[in-house]
Design an enzyme around this catalytic site. Structure first.
Site, PDB file in Angstrom:
ATOM      1  N   TRP A  26      69.475   9.443  19.428  1.00  0.00           N
ATOM      2  CA  TRP A  26      68.006   9.455  19.485  1.00  0.00           C
ATOM      3  C   TRP A  26      67.485  10.809  19.956  1.00  0.00           C
ATOM      4  O   TRP A  26      66.298  11.060  19.880  1.00  0.00           O
ATOM      5  CB  TRP A  26      67.474   8.348  20.386  1.00  0.00           C
ATOM      6  CG  TRP A  26      68.221   8.180  21.663  1.00  0.00           C
ATOM      7  CD1 TRP A  26      68.018   8.853  22.818  1.00  0.00           C
ATOM      8  CD2 TRP A  26      69.299   7.284  21.910  1.00  0.00           C
ATOM      9  NE1 TRP A  26      68.899   8.437  23.775  1.00  0.00           N
ATOM     10  CE2 TRP A  26      69.703   7.462  23.247  1.00  0.00           C
ATOM     11  CE3 TRP A  26      69.979   6.330  21.111  1.00  0.00           C
ATOM     12  CZ2 TRP A  26      70.750   6.736  23.817  1.00  0.00           C
ATOM     13  CZ3 TRP A  26      71.014   5.607  21.686  1.00  0.00           C
ATOM     14  CH2 TRP A  26      71.388   5.810  23.012  1.00  0.00           C
ATOM     15  N   ARG A  27      68.363  11.679  20.419  1.00  0.00           N
ATOM     16  CA  ARG A  27      67.911  13.019  20.801  1.00  0.00           C
ATOM     17  C   ARG A  27      67.852  13.952  19.600  1.00  0.00           C
ATOM     18  O   ARG A  27      67.418  15.088  19.699  1.00  0.00           O
ATOM     19  CB  ARG A  27      68.827  13.612  21.873  1.00  0.00           C
ATOM     20  CG  ARG A  27      68.579  12.979  23.217  1.00  0.00           C
ATOM     21  CD  ARG A  27      69.429  13.564  24.320  1.00  0.00           C
ATOM     22  NE  ARG A  27      69.074  12.938  25.592  1.00  0.00           N
ATOM     23  CZ  ARG A  27      69.819  12.988  26.681  1.00  0.00           C
ATOM     24  NH1 ARG A  27      70.962  13.637  26.686  1.00  0.00           N
ATOM     25  NH2 ARG A  27      69.419  12.394  27.787  1.00  0.00           N
ATOM     26  N   GLU A  39      64.495   3.439  23.794  1.00  0.00           N
ATOM     27  CA  GLU A  39      64.119   3.135  25.177  1.00  0.00           C
ATOM     28  C   GLU A  39      64.135   1.627  25.439  1.00  0.00           C
ATOM     29  O   GLU A  39      64.505   1.183  26.521  1.00  0.00           O
ATOM     30  CB  GLU A  39      62.744   3.719  25.511  1.00  0.00           C
ATOM     31  CG  GLU A  39      62.699   5.245  25.490  1.00  0.00           C
ATOM     32  CD  GLU A  39      63.612   5.880  26.537  1.00  0.00           C
ATOM     33  OE1 GLU A  39      64.030   5.190  27.483  1.00  0.00           O
ATOM     34  OE2 GLU A  39      63.909   7.083  26.388  1.00  0.00           O
ATOM     35  N   LEU A  82      73.611  -7.793  22.695  1.00  0.00           N
ATOM     36  CA  LEU A  82      73.004  -6.736  23.512  1.00  0.00           C
ATOM     37  C   LEU A  82      72.346  -7.289  24.773  1.00  0.00           C
ATOM     38  O   LEU A  82      72.189  -6.578  25.761  1.00  0.00           O
ATOM     39  CB  LEU A  82      71.984  -5.962  22.670  1.00  0.00           C
ATOM     40  CG  LEU A  82      71.501  -4.608  23.180  1.00  0.00           C
ATOM     41  CD1 LEU A  82      72.664  -3.681  23.485  1.00  0.00           C
ATOM     42  CD2 LEU A  82      70.563  -3.953  22.172  1.00  0.00           C
ATOM     43  N   TYR A  84      69.331  -9.644  27.084  1.00  0.00           N
ATOM     44  CA  TYR A  84      67.885  -9.551  27.320  1.00  0.00           C
ATOM     45  C   TYR A  84      67.119  -9.679  26.011  1.00  0.00           C
ATOM     46  O   TYR A  84      66.413  -8.748  25.579  1.00  0.00           O
ATOM     47  CB  TYR A  84      67.532  -8.250  28.029  1.00  0.00           C
ATOM     48  CG  TYR A  84      67.873  -8.224  29.496  1.00  0.00           C
ATOM     49  CD1 TYR A  84      67.640  -9.327  30.296  1.00  0.00           C
ATOM     50  CD2 TYR A  84      68.405  -7.094  30.082  1.00  0.00           C
ATOM     51  CE1 TYR A  84      67.945  -9.299  31.648  1.00  0.00           C
ATOM     52  CE2 TYR A  84      68.716  -7.059  31.432  1.00  0.00           C
ATOM     53  CZ  TYR A  84      68.483  -8.168  32.208  1.00  0.00           C
ATOM     54  OH  TYR A  84      68.788  -8.137  33.538  1.00  0.00           O
ATOM     55  N   TYR A 122      57.581   2.590  32.432  1.00  0.00           N
ATOM     56  CA  TYR A 122      58.694   3.474  32.106  1.00  0.00           C
ATOM     57  C   TYR A 122      58.709   3.831  30.616  1.00  0.00           C
ATOM     58  O   TYR A 122      58.760   5.008  30.246  1.00  0.00           O
ATOM     59  CB  TYR A 122      60.048   2.860  32.499  1.00  0.00           C
ATOM     60  CG  TYR A 122      61.153   3.642  31.860  1.00  0.00           C
ATOM     61  CD1 TYR A 122      61.520   4.878  32.383  1.00  0.00           C
ATOM     62  CD2 TYR A 122      61.738   3.220  30.670  1.00  0.00           C
ATOM     63  CE1 TYR A 122      62.468   5.665  31.750  1.00  0.00           C
ATOM     64  CE2 TYR A 122      62.681   4.003  30.038  1.00  0.00           C
ATOM     65  CZ  TYR A 122      63.042   5.218  30.579  1.00  0.00           C
ATOM     66  OH  TYR A 122      63.961   6.003  29.939  1.00  0.00           O
ATOM     67  N   CYS A 208      66.910  18.887  48.321  1.00  0.00           N
ATOM     68  CA  CYS A 208      67.201  17.476  48.584  1.00  0.00           C
ATOM     69  C   CYS A 208      67.330  17.226  50.091  1.00  0.00           C
ATOM     70  O   CYS A 208      68.257  17.710  50.737  1.00  0.00           O
ATOM     71  CB  CYS A 208      68.485  17.059  47.873  1.00  0.00           C
ATOM     72  SG  CYS A 208      68.862  15.319  48.101  1.00  0.00           S
TER      73      CYS A 208
END
Length: 357
Positions: A26-27, A39, A82, A84, A122, A208
């Site tokens: 997907w990139r 996503e 997959l 869910y 998100y 950090c």
DNA sequence: TAGCCGTGGAG
DNA sequence: TCTCCAAGGCT
């Protein structure tokens, strides 16, 4: 402080990302539909698990309109395994709305996209930052962990989520918001891991605060998990001639829309056979002859575990009443319907032992 | 708002 | 074998 951090954060993160980013399918695309789909599939699911599902899906369905027009059972078959499954249902619904109301294109208004079923903060932020270069921080579990360590935040409260969001908006390079978001997630996955932060190779270790305290793994605090209950389940492979009975699970339940061998939970006062006889009588209003026990499988869902025992059964009666859809199918036709993993485990036993004995 | 919603890999 | 958990969203 913020200006210094802003420059360091984006520059250092992007430098690391440019030389370390993974080559994911997907990139390779600027297709908002494919970014969106990826996503949805990646939600609570590992990249390596998603890749083959994603490739199969985009080969078959190349646009939002094609998904909108698709038969939902066919989509569910592609989603089979997959998990869910409501993601698949919501994505289908959202594609139909997009086809009808937005001419088959993702709406350019962020809030309209955010309002589609299955699209939360998100996913909306990920699609708009990666696909449209808009400065939305995509805050998933990874980003929460990294930022909790950077800012030394112990608990992910509502107030702290807002702090993380506001900080990221300040720090993100507006030229490359999608890369910043993906870089943070990659960094979380490969360097800033839950049980071990590899601070010595971290590109943003200098800002950090948890790293400065030398206890990055204690941020954020872990939440206690509830113990998962265990259920005893019985199922029947009920033959009538060469075919056996399968039923479709209700859409808005666990494993919604998937098919299964009929049966159900064994009550505390019941034997497995008694429970199976009762379930089939209640569900189909038929009497069955219960034969030999095929075997059992164990399976874990997200919030409980089951032991499912399967019996060979026969009936001469036709189904008199049924609240759900049902079919009589042959073993080969299993490939035409989406089944949950636990049923595939049972099918595997039948494949090695023989289906109808 | 905390519980519901799958599955497979890691340790 | 067991626990944890991973590119969340819905109710």
């Amino acid at each position: 402080m913020y200006n210094t951090n802003k420059s360091y954060f984006s520059k250092s993160l992007l430098h690391w990302y440019d030389s370390n980013k993974r080559d994911l399918p997907w990139r390779k695309t600027n297709d908002l539909y494919k970014i969106w789909l990826s996503e949805v599939m990646l939600q609570q699911t590992r990249v390596d698990t998603v890749v083959p599902y994603y490739l199969q899906w985009v080969e078959k369905y190349k646009s939002i309109r094609s998904v909108a027009k698709a038969d939902y059972q066919k989509l569910l078959k592609l989603w089979e395994g997959l998990g869910y499954y409501s993601r698949c249902k919501n994505f289908h619904k959202a594609c139909i709305i997009t086809a009808n109301d937005y001419d088959g294109e993702i709406p350019s208004d962020y809030l309209k996209f955010r309002a589609l079923p299955g699209v939360g903060d998100y996913i909306a932020a990920a699609v708009f930052s990666i696909g449209l270069k808009q400065t939305y921080p995509a805050i998933d579990g990874n980003v929460k962990r990294v930022m909790a360590r950077v800012l030394r935040i112990k608990n992910i409260t509502k107030r702290n989520k807002k702090r993380i969001r506001n900080t990221l908006i300040k720090w993100m390079d507006p030229e490359r918001p999608g890369d910043i978001n993906q870089a943070l997630m990659d960094l979380a996955n490969r360097i800033c891991r839950v049980d071990h932060a590899h601070c010595s190779i971290c590109p943003i270790d200098e800002i950090c605060m948890a790293e400065k305290m030398s206890i990055p793994e204690s941020y954020p605090a872990k939440v206690k998990k509830k113990v998962t209950p265990h259920k005893e389940i019985v199922a029947g492979i009920i033959w009538q001639g060469e075919k056996f009975l399968i039923t479709k699970r209700p859409e808005n339940a666990l494993l919604g829309g998937l098919w299964e061998l009929p049966g159900g939970e064994i009550e505390s006062s019941e034997t497995p056979i008694g429970a199976l006889r009762r379930q089939i009588k209640e569900e189909c209003d038929i009497d069955i002859n219960i034969g030999k026990k095929v075997g059992y499988v164990k399976h874990a869902y997200s919030h409980f575990k089951i032991t499912q025992t399967l019996f060979q059964c026969q009936t001469q009666e036709s189904v008199k009443s049924m609240n759900k859809e049902y079919r009589w199918i042959t073993p080969i036709e299993v490939n035409n319907y989406p089944f949950p993993k636990s049923n595939h485990k049972l099918f595997n036993i039948l494949n090695s032992d023989g289906w109808n004995v």
